[in-house]
Design an enzyme around this catalytic site. Structure first.
Site, PDB file in Angstrom:
ATOM      1  CG  ASP A 351      -2.376  -0.137   0.852  1.00 23.58           C
ATOM      2  OD1 ASP A 351      -2.644  -0.508  -0.303  1.00 23.58           O
ATOM      3  OD2 ASP A 351      -3.242   0.135   1.697  1.00 23.58           O
ATOM      4  CG  ASP A 429      -9.064  -0.264   3.461  1.00 21.27           C
ATOM      5  OD1 ASP A 429      -7.866  -0.582   3.381  1.00 21.27           O
ATOM      6  OD2 ASP A 429      -9.554   0.698   2.832  1.00 21.27           O
TER       7      ASP A 429
END
Length: 537
Positions: A351, A429
């Site tokens: 990420d 997430d």
């Protein structure tokens, strides 16, 4: 198919989107006895002009519709038509600043440029025309048509740009959905683990359970390969988004329909009535499950057809997405805390690299993750005002990746009218931290630890989400949520295991040791020796 689904889900769902600051509002009102008003999205360059923050400080101008011309020559329109008015002309044939120079010389006080292509803030070099003073903004051509149909031919307009809200209530809904999905998915994984443990006590039940078992276990090598493939797929999406987005939509439809079926079938299985069966070949099937399968397929098909209908399709996408995440968390098992640390750690680096590092590598200085998460805004469109060709028809709806939970933004701002009417949270997430929470729940079941790991990790996930939203509100830029979720969940789980003096067992995992003991030769009751049982000395 299942392995492909795992790949798509974590590609680029771990990014909360940025907010575009060059979007404003065109407030239009009619001249009837009871004037109608309506707001429209416009794109402007904040380096050129500064728009008022409210209608109280805005000046209204009478609108002159000149969309029959592109205004690239001052002889196209008589000066008397434009004097002291807001004028709207078509985009094309010359730059925005050339149009603005001509409009200002003819006495116009505001210039709106109607575009059939996607809106993007103008970026000409204003130093060429330092004396330019009138506001310039782009507006959708379809909005100009709607304005006349709704408000009539006599319209007064003004431009303003209200400040972005520090916090939007839709984030609360996103938070509750994420927390509910993680908690329920992990709990479901614990229920499945308990059933597995009970089934191993009986050879007959054990064999039946093995036939029904659908779980997939990640090894350390599998985790590394998974992250490498995610990187490759993200890069492929960056270069071939226009085609691969439809592949992902197809995979999402198949995976979400299957996941919705698994979730609802688990609920229906607890209902004791309506269990009539039919025989088809060598299979004996419940009629209600056949209807359930048809319903789930129909739900996915309806979403696929109406996915760009923003008024209600987001509800169906969220339902399918929640089912997908629940089934994913329940099905994919992390064997030990070591695998969880490797997976979450590598995906955190993934990420951070693709959000913060890639802007230094790409030619346009854009983040690969942001570009893919938001979707490219049409590589053929120019935003420098030099676009010569104007499409004869309105462009097709912009396809975006469906791997997000979407909730309409509730606070009024330019973003609600333009490109960001939704608050978004990627499946990644939810799923990635959810796998750790699910492992904590299974460890609780295996060690009879009264859900202390599960509850602690779930609370840590909630804290990480709140921290993510706080940083997003303060920095007003896209945030990789795993940057906050991973440390919160990993550190909390480690502290609980250390405090309970179970770190070694938590790190290595107890499930396979317990399975080995339960399968111990000669142990008819399926129990391990007391010295080898969890918690034994």
């Amino acid at each position: 198919m299942r392995a492909a689904v795992l790949l798509w889900a974590a590609l680029c769902g771990s990014l909360l989107p940025p907010i575009n600051g060059d979007e404003g509002i065109l407030h239009a009102s009619g001249n009837g006895v009871t004037p109608l008003t309506k707001d429209y999205c416009v794109a402007y360059n904040s380096n050129w002009i500064s728009l008022p923050s409210s209608l109280d400080n805005a000046t209204f101008r009478s609108l002159e519709n000149l969309t029959s011309t592109v205004l690239c020559d001052s002889s196209e329109v008589p000066a008397v038509v434009m004097k002291d008015k807001a004028v709207v002309v078509m985009r094309g044939n010359c730059t925005f600043l050339e149009k603005a120079r001509i409009a200002q010389s003819l006495g116009a006080k505001m210039l709106l440029i109607a575009s059939k292509a996607r809106l993007s803030p103008p970026s000409d070099n204003k130093t060429d025309l330092e004396n330019l003073s009138l506001p310039v903004a782009l507006i959708r051509y379809s909005d100009v048509v709607d304005m006349q149909l709704t408000l009539g031919n006599e319209i007064n307009v003004t431009l303003y740009s209200p400040p972005l809200p520090e916090f939007d209530c839709s984030m609360v809904v996103i938070f509750l959905i994420a927390l509910f999905t993680v908690a329920l998915g992990a709990y479901w994984s614990g229920v499945a683990e308990l059933e597995n443990l009970k089934a191993t006590a009986s050879p007959g039940d054990r064999e039946t359970r093995r036939k029904k078992e659908e779980n997939v276990t990640f090894t350390t090598l599998t985790v590394v390969l998974f992250v490498v493939i995610c990187c490759v797929m993200l890069i492929l999406l960056y270069f071939f988004y226009r085609w691969l987005v439809y592949v992902i939509i197809l995979v999402f439809c198949l995976a979400s329909a299957m996941s919705l079926y698994n979730c609802l079938a688990a609920l229906i299985g607890e209902i004791p009535f309506g269990q009539c069966r039919i025989v088809c070949g060598n299979r004996n099937m419940e009629v209600r499950l056949i209807f359930l399968a048809a319903f789930c397929i129909a739900a996915a098909a309806v979403w696929a057809v109406f996915r760009n209908e923003d008024r209600w399709a987001w509800i169906l996408q969220d339902i399918l997405g929640i089912a997908f995440c629940l089934n994913f968390i329940k099905t994919l098992k992390m064997p030990n805390f070591k695998s969880c640390v490797i997976l979450l750690g590598l995906l955190l680096l993934y990420d951070v690299f693709f959000v913060f590092i890639t802007p230094f590598i790409t030619k346009n200085g854009a983040s690969i993750m942001v570009e893919v998460a938001a979707g490219p805004f049409g590589n053929s469109e120019k935003n420098d005002g030099n676009l010569v060709e104007v499409p004869a028809e309105r462009s097709a709806p912009h396809e975006k990746l469906p791997v997000v939970i979407r909730v309409p933004r509730l606070e009024f701002s330019a973003a609600t009218l333009c490109d960001m009417p939704f608050s978004l949270l990627g499946f990644g997430d939810i799923i990635v931290p959810g796998l750790l929470v699910a492992y904590c729940r299974r460890f609780d079941v295996q060690t009879s630890s009264s859900s202390v790991y599960y509850v602690s990790c779930t609370i840590a996930y909630a804290v990480g989400m709140v921290l993510t939203f706080v940083v997003l509100a303060l920095m007003k830029m896209g945030q990789p949520a795993l940057l906050y979720l991973v440390p919160c969940t990993l550190i909390t789980s480690s502290l609980v295991a250390w405090r309970r003096k179970e770190m070694k067992k938590f790190w290595k995992g107890s499930s396979y040791q317990m399975m080995e003991h339960l399968d111990y030769p000669g142990n008819e009751e399926g129990t391990a020796p007391a010295s080898e049982q969890p918690g034994g000395q």
